[in-house]
Scaffold this active site. Sequence first.
Site, short mmCIF file in Angstrom:
data_model
loop_
_atom_site.label_atom_id
_atom_site.label_comp_id
_atom_site.label_asym_id
_atom_site.label_seq_id
_atom_site.Cartn_x
_atom_site.Cartn_y
_atom_site.Cartn_z
N LYS A 25 28.01 25.50 -45.86
CA LYS A 25 29.00 25.11 -44.86
C LYS A 25 29.81 26.29 -44.35
CE LYS A 25 29.81 20.93 -47.64
NZ LYS A 25 30.86 20.14 -48.32
N ARG A 44 36.82 9.94 -52.22
CA ARG A 44 35.96 9.73 -51.07
C ARG A 44 35.41 8.32 -51.15
NH1 ARG A 44 34.37 14.87 -53.12
NH2 ARG A 44 34.55 16.60 -51.64
N PRO A 93 32.80 19.20 -41.51
CA PRO A 93 31.42 19.50 -41.11
C PRO A 93 30.60 19.95 -42.31
CG PRO A 93 32.93 21.20 -40.34
CD PRO A 93 33.77 20.06 -40.84
N GLU A 94 29.35 19.53 -42.31
CA GLU A 94 28.42 19.92 -43.36
C GLU A 94 27.39 20.87 -42.75
OE1 GLU A 94 27.10 16.52 -45.70
OE2 GLU A 94 28.92 15.41 -45.18
#
Length: 287
Positions: free
Chosen positions: A61, A270, A2-3
Amino acid sequence: MPELPEVEVVRRGLERWAGGRVVAGVEVLHPRAVRRHVAGGTDFAARLVGHRIGVARRRGKYLWLPLADAPYSVLAHLGMSGQLLVKAPDAPDEKHLRVRVTFADADGTELRFVDQRTFGGLSLHDNTPDGLPDVIAHIARDPLDPLFDDAAFHTALRGRRTTIKRALLDQSLISGVGNIYADEALWRSRLHYDRPTGTFTRPRTAELLGHVRDVMNAALAVGGTSFDSLYVNVNGESGYFDRSLDAYGREDEPCRRCGTPMRRRAWMNRSSYFCPRCQRPPRPKAP
């Protein structure tokens, strides 16, 4: 992971459902859920019982519940699959329930920490004079923070010998931006992820920050981005900003601006998604 928008959605739920309540009991069901609390689960529970929860806070975050009557806070690390859920006491336990917190009032709900992959966890940390858990004192303010300093960010950006996406993910420079929203903001700004930060002018930096804020506010409005059932708000509901993504996850789909097929490139373990026409890579330096 989650950001900022996803964590802020959870924070707002905790502010509503946990703020001001006195802890009656804490049940640690899996030791990994409190492994960052080095004194262990028994100490974690004992130091919470009887204390009143303050207003949930967030930086980037990072999410925490300060105690209104003690100089320390509960820091929540959601990891890949951590969830903070508000449930009725008679609701069936989740398969991956790790910590249960009950309250000394007639509200009729309890707080549950659920984590399938056990990468996340809860821990207690002393507060700094600014009210942050001491382990995250080095984290920069995020772009939605009213005290975020745009001019200082530009100066720091110009002083880094790095590329723009690396800078956006540097939580000591600007917090809350992760892989998804970096790609989205860069697409909106027509910037390639490998553009050197030393080339940024003040207007270009201001434009990028504007797009970062716009995309995060748009995600907040619809509950964040959920690609599976692992990210949910405190009521167990998924966000649906994934339907509005312009770059992330859209490999080979047409760019919504020019129609060119979007590309994906491996980047720092990523992926980066970009339009090869709208976001041209920087020219290599002459030998």
